[in-house]
Design a protein around this motif. Structure first.
Motif, PDB file in Angstrom:
ATOM      1  N   ALA A   1      59.275  23.081  37.621  1.00  0.00           N
ATOM      2  CA  ALA A   1      58.220  22.375  38.343  1.00  0.00           C
ATOM      3  C   ALA A   1      56.935  23.184  38.281  1.00  0.00           C
ATOM      4  CB  ALA A   1      58.630  22.162  39.802  1.00  0.00           C
ATOM      5  N   PRO A   2      55.785  22.534  38.140  1.00  0.00           N
ATOM      6  CA  PRO A   2      54.534  23.289  38.229  1.00  0.00           C
ATOM      7  C   PRO A   2      54.438  23.964  39.587  1.00  0.00           C
ATOM      8  CG  PRO A   2      54.134  20.920  38.336  1.00  0.00           C
ATOM      9  CD  PRO A   2      55.562  21.096  37.970  1.00  0.00           C
ATOM     10  N   VAL A   3      53.836  25.143  39.606  1.00  0.00           N
ATOM     11  CA  VAL A   3      53.813  25.982  40.803  1.00  0.00           C
ATOM     12  C   VAL A   3      52.430  25.960  41.438  1.00  0.00           C
ATOM     13  CG1 VAL A   3      54.044  28.351  41.673  1.00  0.00           C
ATOM     14  CG2 VAL A   3      55.628  27.489  39.920  1.00  0.00           C
ATOM     15  N   ILE A   4      52.400  25.820  42.756  1.00  0.00           N
ATOM     16  CA  ILE A   4      51.161  25.978  43.519  1.00  0.00           C
ATOM     17  C   ILE A   4      51.384  27.055  44.572  1.00  0.00           C
ATOM     18  CG2 ILE A   4      49.539  24.927  45.131  1.00  0.00           C
ATOM     19  CD1 ILE A   4      49.802  22.335  43.674  1.00  0.00           C
ATOM     20  N   LEU A   5      50.601  28.122  44.483  1.00  0.00           N
ATOM     21  CA  LEU A   5      50.590  29.128  45.531  1.00  0.00           C
ATOM     22  C   LEU A   5      49.696  28.633  46.656  1.00  0.00           C
ATOM     23  CD1 LEU A   5      50.053  32.330  43.338  1.00  0.00           C
ATOM     24  CD2 LEU A   5      52.217  31.256  44.002  1.00  0.00           C
TER      25      LEU A   5
ATOM     26  N   TYR B   1      55.602  19.412  43.023  1.00  0.00           N
ATOM     27  CA  TYR B   1      55.332  20.822  42.755  1.00  0.00           C
ATOM     28  C   TYR B   1      56.314  21.735  43.493  1.00  0.00           C
ATOM     29  CZ  TYR B   1      50.832  19.082  41.089  1.00  0.00           C
ATOM     30  OH  TYR B   1      49.855  18.401  40.408  1.00  0.00           O
ATOM     31  N   LEU B   2      56.471  22.937  42.975  1.00  0.00           N
ATOM     32  CA  LEU B   2      57.073  24.012  43.751  1.00  0.00           C
ATOM     33  C   LEU B   2      55.915  24.696  44.460  1.00  0.00           C
ATOM     34  CD1 LEU B   2      59.591  26.750  42.529  1.00  0.00           C
ATOM     35  CD2 LEU B   2      57.828  27.153  44.241  1.00  0.00           C
ATOM     36  N   ALA B   3      55.851  24.550  45.760  1.00  0.00           N
ATOM     37  CA  ALA B   3      54.775  25.141  46.558  1.00  0.00           C
ATOM     38  C   ALA B   3      55.351  26.283  47.372  1.00  0.00           C
ATOM     39  CB  ALA B   3      54.155  24.098  47.487  1.00  0.00           C
ATOM     40  N   VAL B   4      54.677  27.426  47.317  1.00  0.00           N
ATOM     41  CA  VAL B   4      55.186  28.593  48.038  1.00  0.00           C
ATOM     42  C   VAL B   4      54.021  29.312  48.712  1.00  0.00           C
ATOM     43  CG1 VAL B   4      55.163  29.948  45.905  1.00  0.00           C
ATOM     44  CG2 VAL B   4      56.519  30.740  47.841  1.00  0.00           C
ATOM     45  N   ALA B   5      54.220  29.614  49.993  1.00  0.00           N
ATOM     46  CA  ALA B   5      53.189  30.261  50.809  1.00  0.00           C
ATOM     47  C   ALA B   5      53.706  31.605  51.297  1.00  0.00           C
ATOM     48  CB  ALA B   5      52.816  29.374  51.999  1.00  0.00           C
ATOM     49  N   PRO B   6      53.287  32.705  50.685  1.00  0.00           N
ATOM     50  CA  PRO B   6      53.722  34.030  51.151  1.00  0.00           C
ATOM     51  C   PRO B   6      52.958  34.469  52.392  1.00  0.00           C
ATOM     52  CG  PRO B   6      52.202  34.257  49.317  1.00  0.00           C
ATOM     53  CD  PRO B   6      52.427  32.779  49.496  1.00  0.00           C
TER      54      PRO B   6
ATOM     55  N   THR C   1      54.328  28.621  33.062  1.00  0.00           N
ATOM     56  CA  THR C   1      53.041  28.402  32.404  1.00  0.00           C
ATOM     57  C   THR C   1      52.115  27.468  33.169  1.00  0.00           C
ATOM     58  OG1 THR C   1      53.969  26.582  31.100  1.00  0.00           O
ATOM     59  CG2 THR C   1      54.033  28.793  30.132  1.00  0.00           C
ATOM     60  N   ARG C   2      52.596  26.846  34.227  1.00  0.00           N
ATOM     61  CA  ARG C   2      51.787  25.877  34.969  1.00  0.00           C
ATOM     62  C   ARG C   2      51.624  26.382  36.402  1.00  0.00           C
ATOM     63  NH1 ARG C   2      55.326  20.680  33.989  1.00  0.00           N
ATOM     64  NH2 ARG C   2      53.543  19.515  34.807  1.00  0.00           N
ATOM     65  N   LEU C   3      50.548  27.110  36.631  1.00  0.00           N
ATOM     66  CA  LEU C   3      50.341  27.802  37.901  1.00  0.00           C
ATOM     67  C   LEU C   3      48.987  27.437  38.496  1.00  0.00           C
ATOM     68  CD1 LEU C   3      51.194  30.027  39.974  1.00  0.00           C
ATOM     69  CD2 LEU C   3      50.023  31.672  38.481  1.00  0.00           C
ATOM     70  N   GLY C   4      49.001  27.003  39.755  1.00  0.00           N
ATOM     71  CA  GLY C   4      47.779  26.719  40.496  1.00  0.00           C
ATOM     72  C   GLY C   4      47.776  27.466  41.814  1.00  0.00           C
ATOM     73  N   VAL C   5      46.613  27.501  42.463  1.00  0.00           N
ATOM     74  CA  VAL C   5      46.495  28.175  43.757  1.00  0.00           C
ATOM     75  C   VAL C   5      45.552  27.381  44.646  1.00  0.00           C
ATOM     76  CG1 VAL C   5      44.657  29.692  42.859  1.00  0.00           C
ATOM     77  CG2 VAL C   5      45.944  30.362  44.906  1.00  0.00           C
ATOM     78  N   THR C   6      45.939  27.230  45.905  1.00  0.00           N
ATOM     79  CA  THR C   6      45.080  26.577  46.884  1.00  0.00           C
ATOM     80  C   THR C   6      45.145  27.359  48.182  1.00  0.00           C
ATOM     81  OG1 THR C   6      44.519  24.435  47.890  1.00  0.00           O
ATOM     82  CG2 THR C   6      46.849  25.016  47.834  1.00  0.00           C
ATOM     83  N   GLY C   7      44.121  27.188  49.029  1.00  0.00           N
ATOM     84  CA  GLY C   7      44.099  27.931  50.280  1.00  0.00           C
ATOM     85  C   GLY C   7      43.028  27.405  51.206  1.00  0.00           C
ATOM     86  N   PHE C   8      43.113  27.844  52.452  1.00  0.00           N
ATOM     87  CA  PHE C   8      42.278  27.306  53.523  1.00  0.00           C
ATOM     88  C   PHE C   8      41.584  28.437  54.276  1.00  0.00           C
ATOM     89  CE2 PHE C   8      45.904  24.706  52.625  1.00  0.00           C
ATOM     90  CZ  PHE C   8      45.387  23.422  52.524  1.00  0.00           C
ATOM     91  N   CYS C   9      40.285  28.315  54.492  1.00  0.00           N
ATOM     92  CA  CYS C   9      39.507  29.296  55.246  1.00  0.00           C
ATOM     93  C   CYS C   9      39.658  30.680  54.597  1.00  0.00           C
ATOM     94  CB  CYS C   9      39.931  29.269  56.709  1.00  0.00           C
ATOM     95  SG  CYS C   9      38.926  30.298  57.800  1.00  0.00           S
TER      96      CYS C   9
END
Length: 291
Positions: free
Chosen positions: A78-82, A106-111, A161-169
């Motif tokens: 699955a494409p990954v979103i941090l 997506y595989l979404a993971v929040a460390p 190979t399919r990596l994205g990143v999103t975040g808030f504030c």
């Protein structure tokens, strides 16, 4: 679909584990105390039906940090979103955001990126949280922990190979920095992250400082009534992007003119339903075209 190759691993700095009694806590249940009274009537609640969701542990330098992971059950590569949290850490809102991305495939993971500094969920006063936890999280550590999280995701059902990143504030600022840091990132979406904050010893660079070096295009989703991020700051960032790399020039802003800071945070009074839904659709389309 073509099988992912080893090039993802070669793009990330080598992971060094050093177990010196590193101690972490579990993720918060519910919402962070410092977030204030919860606007229960607007809270978005996403179920985990059809998902694999819950707390995981990410190996990092010195030990492990907790994280929340959600992904479609049975999905491979699955494409990954941090997902990078706000100042309040990984609490129920961030977990729900992960489930929303998982529902989209997506595989979404929040460390928990403050795991070494303290438990942000237990602070009741924002000034103390900022000075005792947030300000003490070095950017270098944050970048390394996100690298480690991307590696973990690639080994646990996510694409290499399919990596994205999103975040808030606070996490929105980190999105810009990480898009300049990691050449494996394909796209970012920053929700109202500060663009020109004053530098500190541990957080020396602002997004405007690294704008020209972006390795992946970023979608900036900002509020026109954000008292902490004036239009002059947005315009300065646009100017810096226009003079930068191809990825920098491909980045773009969407300004929601009547929205305040935190307009996507459905558990807070700052939430704006129409703008939040439009921003989410834009972010979803942005990633769908690039991951």
């Amino acid at each position: 679909m073509q099988s992912p190759g080893p090039e993802f691993d070669s793009l990330l700095p080598p992971l060094v584990l050093n177990r010196r009694g590193f101690i972490t806590t579990s993720l918060a249940s519910g919402f962070a105390l410092a977030a204030g009274p919860i606007a229960a009537q607007t809270v978005v609640r996403t179920d985990d039906q059809g998902l694999v969701a819950g707390e995981v542990r990410i190996p990092v330098e010195g030990g492990e940090i907790p994280a929340y992971r959600a992904m479609p059950a049975g999905r491979k590569q699955a494409p990954v979103i941090l997902v990078v949290h706000e100042i309040f850490g990984v609490h129920e809102y961030i977990k729900d955001v992960c489930r929303r991305w998982a529902k989209a495939g997506y595989l979404a993971v929040a460390p928990q990126l403050y795991a070494r500094q303290g438990d942000p969920s237990q602070y009741q006063e924002i000034p103390r949280l900022m000075s005792e936890v947030v300000a003490k999280a070095p950017d270098e550590q944050v970048m390394a922990d996100l690298d480690a999280t991307a590696r973990w995701a690639a080994g646990h059902g996510g694409s290499r190979t399919r990596l994205g990143v999103t975040g808030f504030c606070w996490g929105g600022r980190v999105v810009w920095l990480y898009a300049a840091h990691n050449p494996a990132v394909k796209a970012g979406a920053a929700f109202y992250g500060p663009l020109t904050p004053k530098p500190t010893a541990l957080q020396p660079l602002a997004p405007v400082d690294v704008a020209a070096q972006l390795k992946a295009p970023v979608l900036g989703l900002y509020g026109g009534q954000d008292a902490g991020i004036p239009l002059t700051s947005v315009n300065a960032m646009k100017d810096a992007l226009a003079k930068g790399s191809p990825a920098a020039r491909a980045s773009t802003f969407v300004l929601f003119r009547n929205a305040p800071h935190g307009f996507h945070a459905d558990y807070r009074p700052s939430y704006r339903d129409a703008e939040a839904k439009e921003a989410w659709t834009l972010a979803r389309d942005w990633f769908a075209q690039r991951l």
